[in-house]
Design a protein around this motif. Structure first.
Motif, PDB file in Angstrom:
ATOM      1  N   GLU A 159       0.922  -1.135   0.112  1.00 51.48           N
ATOM      2  CA  GLU A 159       0.036  -0.050   0.010  1.00 51.48           C
ATOM      3  C   GLU A 159       0.935   1.311   0.111  1.00 51.48           C
ATOM      4  OE1 GLU A 159      -2.691   2.136   3.295  1.00 51.48           O
ATOM      5  OE2 GLU A 159      -2.956  -0.075   3.156  1.00 51.48           O
ATOM      6  N   PHE A 160       0.263   2.210  -0.831  1.00 50.10           N
ATOM      7  CA  PHE A 160       1.593   3.341  -0.781  1.00 50.10           C
ATOM      8  C   PHE A 160       0.510   4.618  -1.222  1.00 50.10           C
ATOM      9  CE2 PHE A 160       1.028   2.546  -5.493  1.00 50.10           C
ATOM     10  CZ  PHE A 160       1.119   3.599  -5.805  1.00 50.10           C
ATOM     11  N   VAL A 161      -0.480   4.668  -1.726  1.00 53.09           N
ATOM     12  CA  VAL A 161      -1.073   5.724  -1.799  1.00 53.09           C
ATOM     13  C   VAL A 161      -2.465   5.764  -1.441  1.00 53.09           C
ATOM     14  CG1 VAL A 161      -1.987   7.705  -3.367  1.00 53.09           C
ATOM     15  CG2 VAL A 161       0.241   6.853  -3.379  1.00 53.09           C
ATOM     16  N   HIS A 162      -3.226   6.634  -0.638  1.00 50.40           N
ATOM     17  CA  HIS A 162      -4.477   6.688  -0.299  1.00 50.40           C
ATOM     18  C   HIS A 162      -5.490   7.656  -1.180  1.00 50.40           C
ATOM     19  CE1 HIS A 162      -8.000   6.129   2.299  1.00 50.40           C
ATOM     20  NE2 HIS A 162      -8.151   7.382   2.451  1.00 50.40           N
ATOM     21  N   ASP A 163      -6.888   6.966  -1.407  1.00 49.88           N
ATOM     22  CA  ASP A 163      -7.490   7.764  -2.272  1.00 49.88           C
ATOM     23  C   ASP A 163      -9.071   7.476  -1.976  1.00 49.88           C
ATOM     24  OD1 ASP A 163      -8.221   9.266  -4.786  1.00 49.88           O
ATOM     25  OD2 ASP A 163      -8.541   7.509  -5.652  1.00 49.88           O
ATOM     26  N   GLU A 164      -9.960   8.520  -2.473  1.00 44.83           N
ATOM     27  CA  GLU A 164     -11.336   8.385  -2.220  1.00 44.83           C
ATOM     28  C   GLU A 164     -11.879   8.670  -3.651  1.00 44.83           C
ATOM     29  OE1 GLU A 164     -13.325  10.918   0.032  1.00 44.83           O
ATOM     30  OE2 GLU A 164     -11.994  12.485  -0.155  1.00 44.83           O
ATOM     31  N   LEU A 165     -13.248   7.939  -3.703  1.00 50.74           N
ATOM     32  CA  LEU A 165     -14.011   8.338  -4.836  1.00 50.74           C
ATOM     33  C   LEU A 165     -15.201   9.375  -4.375  1.00 50.74           C
ATOM     34  CD1 LEU A 165     -14.768   4.722  -6.210  1.00 50.74           C
ATOM     35  CD2 LEU A 165     -12.796   6.078  -6.708  1.00 50.74           C
ATOM     36  N   VAL A 166     -15.498  10.035  -5.156  1.00 46.50           N
ATOM     37  CA  VAL A 166     -16.424  11.087  -4.918  1.00 46.50           C
ATOM     38  C   VAL A 166     -17.538  11.489  -6.128  1.00 46.50           C
ATOM     39  CG1 VAL A 166     -15.067  12.695  -3.551  1.00 46.50           C
ATOM     40  CG2 VAL A 166     -15.121  12.903  -6.226  1.00 46.50           C
ATOM     41  N   LEU A 167     -18.588  11.860  -5.941  1.00 41.40           N
ATOM     42  CA  LEU A 167     -19.637  11.738  -6.968  1.00 41.40           C
ATOM     43  C   LEU A 167     -19.445  13.086  -7.722  1.00 41.40           C
ATOM     44  CD1 LEU A 167     -22.487  10.730  -7.876  1.00 41.40           C
ATOM     45  CD2 LEU A 167     -23.636  12.166  -6.569  1.00 41.40           C
ATOM     46  N   ILE A 168     -19.492  13.055  -8.992  1.00 47.82           N
ATOM     47  CA  ILE A 168     -19.353  14.141  -9.835  1.00 47.82           C
ATOM     48  C   ILE A 168     -20.542  14.350 -10.669  1.00 47.82           C
ATOM     49  CG2 ILE A 168     -16.692  14.031  -9.781  1.00 47.82           C
ATOM     50  CD1 ILE A 168     -16.845  13.031 -12.755  1.00 47.82           C
ATOM     51  N   CYS A 169     -20.923  15.575 -10.736  1.00 47.96           N
ATOM     52  CA  CYS A 169     -22.052  16.072 -11.670  1.00 47.96           C
ATOM     53  C   CYS A 169     -21.872  16.946 -12.497  1.00 47.96           C
ATOM     54  CB  CYS A 169     -23.312  16.359 -10.662  1.00 47.96           C
ATOM     55  SG  CYS A 169     -23.943  14.769  -9.704  1.00 47.96           S
ATOM     56  N   PRO A 170     -22.534  17.286 -13.676  1.00 44.53           N
ATOM     57  CA  PRO A 170     -22.509  18.596 -14.498  1.00 44.53           C
ATOM     58  C   PRO A 170     -22.779  19.703 -13.606  1.00 44.53           C
ATOM     59  CG  PRO A 170     -23.624  16.753 -15.442  1.00 44.53           C
ATOM     60  CD  PRO A 170     -23.463  16.292 -13.912  1.00 44.53           C
TER      61      PRO A 170
END
Length: 312
Positions: A159-170
């Motif tokens: 493991e070397f980088v942490h990330d997160e997903l976000v909701l994107i909208c127009p």
């Protein structure tokens, strides 16, 4: 037996194909076939099964393959040591990444690595997270970077980088929110552009939603696409909404090109992993890359140290 014959033999075994080996080595297919035939004549045994659609090693071929890898690596190490002694470290290595690391994580690392080792040539390929492990196990590539983890006894994950997903909208879609967080039930009102099966991003989305009151099956999916960049462009055009890596849209969100939200009470976090085969015998150039990577990302793992030290 000469070194070129062994190199051809290992490459044919690696790609399970005479034609692919020929392309890799910049040789004609008859030349590759001739090298293999001469090697088999010298060894007085059949090394490759040619009866199936793909080439496989015979039992004798497996024995020679293990020795050939050691011999070729020793040759590379000899050349490397001589050049290192003269102050010129060079060589080549390959790396395979999923889309987010390829575009948003690795470039910063490569900038530093290439400045320190300007004579090391890298080949960087792209494929979905699910396909990276087979590439590593087949030794078509040495190192990989993925956004999801699947246990395998012969693969080492760091493991070397942490990330997160976000909701994107127009920009045209503004959702009711509290400091950027929305209620998960609002997802039912949206149309989505999803990544195709096999991507690490999709794996995270499916896992998070299927453990929530709004599983993926309850969402309206307008399109399934291959790349993260395509998803973002389609969202910007107003075709739908999506979940993407925050690091891939952070600047766009700041400029107001899209709207980004997080989901209240639900985590869409993940890690990126640097992977390689536990059984791989590293060339000096590969070892140098591994050492630099571990140091750059401050990966302090006893098992990783053991891997590096075992190749001293």
């Amino acid at each position: 037996m000469d070194i070129k014959q062994l190199e051809v033999f290992v490459t044919v075994a690696k790609y399970k194909s005479f034609s692919k080996a020929a392309r890799e080595l910049f040789l004609t297919q008859p030349t590759v076939s001739s090298h293999i035939q001469n090697l088999e004549n010298e060894m007085q045994c059949v090394l490759l099964n040619r009866n199936s659609k793909s080439i496989t090693l015979t039992d004798s071929g497996k024995v020679l393959y293990n020795h050939a890898i050691i011999i070729l690596n020793d040759c590379k190490k000899a050349i490397y040591d001589i050049k290192e002694y003269s102050g010129k470290i060079e060589g080549s290595l390959n790396l395979v990444c999923s889309s987010i690391p390829e575009a948003f994580i690795i470039p910063n690392f490569l900038e530093k690595f290439c400045k320190k080792y300007p004579n090391i040539t890298l080949t960087i390929d792209h494929c979905d997270s699910n396909l990276v492990v087979p590439e590593i196990l087949s030794e078509r590539v040495t190192f990989g970077i993925v956004g999801s983890k699947k246990k395998h006894p012969h693969i080492k994950y760091s493991e070397f980088v942490h990330d997160e997903l976000v909701l994107i909208c127009p920009k045209s879609i503004e959702l009711p929110n509290e400091n950027g967080y929305i209620d998960i039930h609002k997802l039912k009102d949206l149309s989505f552009i999803m990544r195709k099966d096999g991507s690490g991003t999709r794996n995270v989305i499916v896992k998070a939603l299927n453990s929530s009151p709004v599983p993926l099956s309850q969402l309206t999916t307008r399109a399934n696409v291959e790349s993260n960049s395509a998803v973002i462009e389609m969202v910007k055009k107003g075709i739908g909404c999506s979940f993407v890596s925050f690091i891939s849209i952070e600047e766009m969100a700041k400029r107001g090109e899209i709207n980004a939200y997080r989901i209240k009470d639900y985590s869409f976090e993940r890690n990126f992993y640097f992977i390689h085969s536990r059984k791989k015998i590293f060339t000096p150039t590969e070892k140098k890359f591994l050492e630099f990577f571990v140091d750059y990302y401050d990966i302090r793992d006893e098992e990783e140290d053991k891997v590096i030290n075992s190749n001293d």
